[in-house]
Design a protein around this motif. Structure first.
Motif, PDB file in Angstrom:
ATOM      1  N   UNK A   1       1.997  -2.598   9.723  1.00 35.71           N
ATOM      2  CA  UNK A   1       2.902  -2.538   8.571  1.00 35.71           C
ATOM      3  C   UNK A   1       2.611  -1.298   7.727  1.00 35.71           C
ATOM      4  N   UNK A   2       1.340  -0.981   7.564  1.00 36.37           N
ATOM      5  CA  UNK A   2       0.963   0.202   6.790  1.00 36.37           C
ATOM      6  C   UNK A   2       1.517   1.468   7.432  1.00 36.37           C
ATOM      7  N   UNK A   3       1.431   1.565   8.770  1.00 34.82           N
ATOM      8  CA  UNK A   3       1.926   2.748   9.475  1.00 34.82           C
ATOM      9  C   UNK A   3       3.445   2.847   9.377  1.00 34.82           C
ATOM     10  N   UNK A   4       4.137   1.722   9.563  1.00 35.78           N
ATOM     11  CA  UNK A   4       5.597   1.750   9.528  1.00 35.78           C
ATOM     12  C   UNK A   4       6.120   1.931   8.105  1.00 35.78           C
ATOM     13  N   UNK A   5       5.475   1.304   7.139  1.00 31.84           N
ATOM     14  CA  UNK A   5       5.885   1.502   5.738  1.00 31.84           C
ATOM     15  C   UNK A   5       5.760   2.963   5.336  1.00 31.84           C
ATOM     16  N   UNK A   6       4.778   3.648   5.911  1.00 28.93           N
ATOM     17  CA  UNK A   6       4.600   5.065   5.611  1.00 28.93           C
ATOM     18  C   UNK A   6       5.658   5.950   6.248  1.00 28.93           C
ATOM     19  N   UNK A   7       6.527   5.352   7.055  1.00 29.41           N
ATOM     20  CA  UNK A   7       7.590   6.105   7.706  1.00 29.41           C
ATOM     21  C   UNK A   7       8.938   5.983   7.023  1.00 29.41           C
ATOM     22  N   UNK A   8       8.984   5.282   5.891  1.00 24.73           N
ATOM     23  CA  UNK A   8      10.229   5.150   5.129  1.00 24.73           C
ATOM     24  C   UNK A   8       9.954   5.488   3.668  1.00 24.73           C
ATOM     25  N   UNK A   9      11.011   5.852   2.956  1.00 23.66           N
ATOM     26  CA  UNK A   9      10.833   6.197   1.547  1.00 23.66           C
ATOM     27  C   UNK A   9      10.621   4.954   0.697  1.00 23.66           C
ATOM     28  N   UNK A  10      11.092   3.808   1.206  1.00 21.85           N
ATOM     29  CA  UNK A  10      10.964   2.541   0.492  1.00 21.85           C
ATOM     30  C   UNK A  10      10.682   1.451   1.517  1.00 21.85           C
ATOM     31  N   UNK A  11       9.516   0.782   1.447  1.00 20.98           N
ATOM     32  CA  UNK A  11       9.169  -0.248   2.425  1.00 20.98           C
ATOM     33  C   UNK A  11      10.212  -1.355   2.551  1.00 20.98           C
TER      34      UNK A  11
END
Length: 326
Positions: free
Chosen positions: A206-216
C-alpha cells in the motif's frame, strides 16, 4: 573477540536461519484467491483468455472503433484501467491484458526482463491478429509500447507512452516511499530478497502504490486488496522478484528509441517518479515525439487523472476516430 560478541553473532545466525524456513511456511499458508469470472467494475465486459507460447493470458475486449491496446504497470493488472475503459470504449475497440506473472495470467518460470515482456505482447497482438493499432501503456507498459515501435512492429501505428519506466536502472519504484526503497534494495540480495518477498505485508504494498498517486484516495480499497491478494498466487512473488532483478534492462532498451518512425505521445504526470531530465531524455531520443504533462498526476495516471488520460488519448487519436465514424 569477547563472549558477548560471539554470543551475538551466534544469535544472529540462529535467528537468520530460522527466518528463512518461517518465510516458506508463511508463503505456503497464504490463501490463494479465486480467479474472478467477472470484473467487479464492469461485470458486462467478458473476461477472455489467449495462449501465447503456452502461457495463458487474461484479457478483455470492449467497445467499437479504432483498436486501442492498454498495457499496465509492473505489479498491477488490467484493472488499473477501470476508470478509463468505459469512457474509451465509446470511441475505440479497447483491449487490456494481464502480463505473465501479473493479475490472473499464468505465472511461468521465466526471466522477467524486457525481451520477455515485449515478446509476450508481440505474441498477443499476433494471436488476436490486431492491425493499425495504438499501444497506450503506463510505466513498463509505456516502455513495451516504445520498444515495439522501435522494432518497427507492423501492427503498431501509434504509441501513447504514459510515465515510461526506463530510468534509474529500472529502480524508479524505490522513489515511491521509504518502504518501497527498502523493499527494492532488499530484492537485489540473494536469499534475503526471497525471504522479504515471502514475508510481505499489505501495508508495504500500500505504501508503494500510494506513493504512485497524488492522492491515496484515488486507489480504491477494493483494488488495493485484490492486487495484494493476487500476490498470493503460487509463484507470483518469484516472478515479481525476477522482474525487479532484471529492472536495468528497461533503461538499456532506450537505446533503440531512436529507431521509432511512428507518432508518439509522451504523457507524464507532474508527480511521477521520473525527474525532469529523465523525461527530457525520452523526448530527445524519440524522433518527433509530442510531450504533455498532467497536473496533479502521479505514476498511476489512469487512477489519478482518468479524465486527462481520456482527453489526451482522444486528442491524439482524433484523425483515426473521425475516419472511423465517417
Amino acid at each position: 573477540m569477547s563472549n558477548v560478541v560471539i554470543f551475538g553473532l551466534v544469535g544472529f545466525v540462529v535467528v537468520a536461519a530460522a527466518i528463512v524456513p518461517l518465510s516458506l511456511l508463511v508463503e505456503a499458508m497464504r490463501p490463494v484467491p479465486r480467479t474472478p469470472e467477472r470484473l467487479s467494475w464492469a461485470p458486462d465486459i467478458p473476461i477472455r483468455y489467449v495462449s501465447i507460447n503456452g502461457v495463458r493470458l487474461r484479457y478483455i475486449k470492449t467497445g467499437k472503433g479504432p483498436v486501442l491496446v492498454l498495457l499496465h504497470t509492473l505489479r498491477t493488472q488490467l484493472d488499473l484501467f477501470e476508470k478509463v475503459v468505459p469512457e474509451l470504449a465509446k470511441s475505440f475497440t479497447v483491449y487490456a491484458v494481464d502480463y505473465p506473472g501479473h493479475g490472473y495470467s499464468d505465472i511461468p518460470a521465466a526471466k522477467y526482463d524486457v525481451d520477455y515482456f515485449v515478446g509476450t505482447i508481440e505474441g498477443f497482438l499476433d494471436a488476436l491478429n490486431l492491425h493499425d493499432l495504438t499501444l497506450a501503456g503506463v510505466s513498463i507498459g509505456a516502455s513495451i509500447a516504445l520498444i515495439l515501435a522501435a522494432r518497427n512492429n507492423p501492427r503498431v501505428s501509434r504509441v501513447v507512452a504514459i510515465n515510461p519506466y526506463d530510468y534509474a536502472k529500472g529502480r524508479g519504484m524505490a522513489r515511491s516511499s521509504f518502504l518501497a526503497r527498502l523493499f527494492v534494495r532488499a530484492a537485489e540480495i540473494p536469499i534475503i530478497g526471497e525471504t522479504v518477498m515471502r514475508l510481505r505485508r499489505f501495508f508495504v504494498m500500500k505504501s508503494a502504490l500510494d506513493g504512485g498517486v497524488s492522492d491515496p484516495r484515488h486507489i480504491s480499497p477494493e483494488l488495493l486488496k485484490e492486487m495484494y491478494l493476487v500476490g498470493n498466487r503460487r509463484g507470483h512473488y518469484r516472478a515479481f522478484l525476477s522482474l525487479l532483478r532484471n529492472a536495468e534492462t528497461w533503461e538499456t532498451a532506450t537505446k533503440a528509441y531512436s529507431n521509432i518512425k511512428i507518432p508518439v505521445l509522451l504523457l507524464w504526470g507532474d508527480r511521477d517518479w521520473s525527474r525532469p531530465d529523465e523525461r527530457e531524455h525520452d523526448r530527445q531520443i524519440v524522433p518527433g515525439a509530442k510531450m504533455a504533462t498532467v497536473a496533479k498526476g502521479g505514476h498511476f495516471l489512469p487512477l489519478d487523472r482518468p479524465d486527462a488520460v481520456v482527453e489526451h488519448l482522444l486528442a491524439f487519436q482524433a484523425p483515426l476516430v473521425r475516419k472511423a465514424s465517417s
